[in-house]
Motif scaffolding. Structure first.
Motif, PDB file in Angstrom:
ATOM      1  N   MET A   1       0.851  -1.176   0.000  1.00 29.82           N
ATOM      2  CA  MET A   1       0.000   0.000   0.000  1.00 29.82           C
ATOM      3  C   MET A   1       0.902   1.246   0.000  1.00 29.82           C
ATOM      4  O   MET A   1       1.866   1.309   0.733  1.00 29.82           O
ATOM      5  CB  MET A   1      -0.906  -0.021   1.233  1.00 29.82           C
ATOM      6  CG  MET A   1      -1.870   1.145   1.295  1.00 29.82           C
ATOM      7  SD  MET A   1      -2.961   1.084   2.739  1.00 29.82           S
ATOM      8  CE  MET A   1      -4.108  -0.155   2.225  1.00 29.82           C
ATOM      9  N   SER A   2       0.560   2.227  -0.813  1.00 32.29           N
ATOM     10  CA  SER A   2       1.384   3.434  -0.902  1.00 32.29           C
ATOM     11  C   SER A   2       1.213   4.317   0.332  1.00 32.29           C
ATOM     12  O   SER A   2       0.245   4.189   1.072  1.00 32.29           O
ATOM     13  CB  SER A   2       1.016   4.237  -2.150  1.00 32.29           C
ATOM     14  OG  SER A   2      -0.242   4.854  -1.962  1.00 32.29           O
ATOM     15  N   LEU A  10      -5.947  11.540  -1.311  1.00 33.91           N
ATOM     16  CA  LEU A  10      -6.281  11.287  -2.702  1.00 33.91           C
ATOM     17  C   LEU A  10      -5.009  11.212  -3.522  1.00 33.91           C
ATOM     18  O   LEU A  10      -4.017  11.870  -3.208  1.00 33.91           O
ATOM     19  CB  LEU A  10      -7.187  12.407  -3.217  1.00 33.91           C
ATOM     20  CG  LEU A  10      -8.529  12.489  -2.499  1.00 33.91           C
ATOM     21  CD1 LEU A  10      -9.219  13.788  -2.821  1.00 33.91           C
ATOM     22  CD2 LEU A  10      -9.393  11.315  -2.886  1.00 33.91           C
ATOM     23  N   PRO A  11      -5.021  10.421  -4.595  1.00 31.61           N
ATOM     24  CA  PRO A  11      -3.812  10.251  -5.403  1.00 31.61           C
ATOM     25  C   PRO A  11      -3.447  11.526  -6.173  1.00 31.61           C
ATOM     26  O   PRO A  11      -4.294  12.376  -6.454  1.00 31.61           O
ATOM     27  CB  PRO A  11      -4.176   9.121  -6.362  1.00 31.61           C
ATOM     28  CG  PRO A  11      -5.660   9.149  -6.446  1.00 31.61           C
ATOM     29  CD  PRO A  11      -6.139   9.638  -5.104  1.00 31.61           C
ATOM     30  N   GLU A  76      -7.232  16.020  -7.153  1.00 30.25           N
ATOM     31  CA  GLU A  76      -8.640  16.384  -7.355  1.00 30.25           C
ATOM     32  C   GLU A  76      -8.792  17.589  -8.278  1.00 30.25           C
ATOM     33  O   GLU A  76      -9.618  18.463  -8.050  1.00 30.25           O
ATOM     34  CB  GLU A  76      -9.333  16.678  -6.021  1.00 30.25           C
ATOM     35  CG  GLU A  76      -9.719  15.458  -5.246  1.00 30.25           C
ATOM     36  CD  GLU A  76     -10.722  15.801  -4.163  1.00 30.25           C
ATOM     37  OE1 GLU A  76     -10.445  16.686  -3.331  1.00 30.25           O
ATOM     38  OE2 GLU A  76     -11.803  15.175  -4.171  1.00 30.25           O
ATOM     39  N   GLY A  77      -7.961  17.669  -9.309  1.00 28.63           N
ATOM     40  CA  GLY A  77      -8.061  18.748 -10.279  1.00 28.63           C
ATOM     41  C   GLY A  77      -7.403  20.050  -9.867  1.00 28.63           C
ATOM     42  O   GLY A  77      -7.337  20.993 -10.646  1.00 28.63           O
ATOM     43  N   VAL A 112       6.730  13.740  -6.255  1.00 26.75           N
ATOM     44  CA  VAL A 112       7.050  14.530  -7.446  1.00 26.75           C
ATOM     45  C   VAL A 112       8.476  14.230  -7.906  1.00 26.75           C
ATOM     46  O   VAL A 112       8.727  14.019  -9.097  1.00 26.75           O
ATOM     47  CB  VAL A 112       6.872  16.038  -7.177  1.00 26.75           C
ATOM     48  CG1 VAL A 112       7.360  16.866  -8.359  1.00 26.75           C
ATOM     49  CG2 VAL A 112       5.417  16.357  -6.869  1.00 26.75           C
ATOM     50  N   LEU A 113       9.411  14.200  -6.991  1.00 23.38           N
ATOM     51  CA  LEU A 113      10.800  13.917  -7.347  1.00 23.38           C
ATOM     52  C   LEU A 113      10.924  12.534  -7.982  1.00 23.38           C
ATOM     53  O   LEU A 113      11.614  12.371  -8.998  1.00 23.38           O
ATOM     54  CB  LEU A 113      11.700  14.041  -6.114  1.00 23.38           C
ATOM     55  CG  LEU A 113      13.194  13.945  -6.351  1.00 23.38           C
ATOM     56  CD1 LEU A 113      13.689  15.009  -7.320  1.00 23.38           C
ATOM     57  CD2 LEU A 113      13.935  14.042  -5.024  1.00 23.38           C
ATOM     58  N   ALA A 114      10.259  11.546  -7.421  1.00 23.90           N
ATOM     59  CA  ALA A 114      10.300  10.188  -7.988  1.00 23.90           C
ATOM     60  C   ALA A 114       9.701  10.164  -9.388  1.00 23.90           C
ATOM     61  O   ALA A 114      10.251   9.530 -10.301  1.00 23.90           O
ATOM     62  CB  ALA A 114       9.567   9.210  -7.064  1.00 23.90           C
TER      63      ALA A 114
END
Length: 183
Positions: A1-2, A10-11, A76-77, A112-114
């Motif tokens: 699980m992340s 939220l992703p 979420e946009g 973000v870096l990954a």
């Protein structure tokens, strides 16, 4: 699980910026580094520099450059982070990295870096990522070192007198190069 799923968040979604993103990305970068709003996060440079961090012309140029990707990160946009990636042969350069101050410290920057590293390997076949960090930002350099970046010992002068990059609040600012091999 992340980590994201474990915290019930939220992703994140990632996409390449378009010209219409320029005003929002400029505001995001400014909010993460300059002024009182930046103090809500830990990446603030407000004690080192005042004035602007970037401008719409600089962000727009990064968006339009064919050797650059401005990565937009949304939840979420809503735009919550960004970074610029530049193709430099076998290397890629990482910069203009910003996470919304209220989300800093929650794993967004790490994600973000990954994703940036995956993007430059996949898009350009880059074998190394390089960046410049203000040497006086020891906390930020330590964060990058925990993610596999190493100090190269290469220093570059801060562009004193060019207010497009801010107005220094001290006379000893200098950039230090960090690099990471990408496997």
């Amino acid at each position: 699980m992340s980590d994201t799923a474990q915290r019930g968040e939220l992703p994140l979604t990632f996409r390449h910026a378009v010209d219409a993103d320029t005003p929002l990305l400029t505001a995001l970068v400014e909010s993460a580094y300059r002024g009182d709003a930046s103090r809500a996060g830990w990446t603030t440079e407000a004690d080192l520099l005042e004035g602007q961090r970037t401008d719409p012309e600089g962000v727009g140029a990064a968006v339009r450059d064919p050797e650059s990707i401005m990565l937009v990160v949304e939840r979420e946009g809503a735009v919550v982070a960004c970074c610029q990636l530049e193709h430099r042969g076998e290397e890629a350069s990482f910069g203009m990295f910003a996470v919304s101050p209220g989300l800093q410290g929650g794993g967004v920057g790490r994600a973000v870096l990954a994703e940036a590293e995956r993007t430059v390997r996949g898009q350009w076949g880059a074998t190394r990522m390089r960046m410049q960090v203000i040497r006086q930002r020891e906390d930020l350099i330590a964060w990058y070192e925990r993610r596999g970046y190493a100090r190269t010992g290469e220093l570059s002068p801060f562009p004193y007198g060019d207010e497009r990059f801010g107005i220094p609040r001290r006379p000893d600012l200098v950039f230090e190069e960090l690099v990471k091999p990408l496997g």
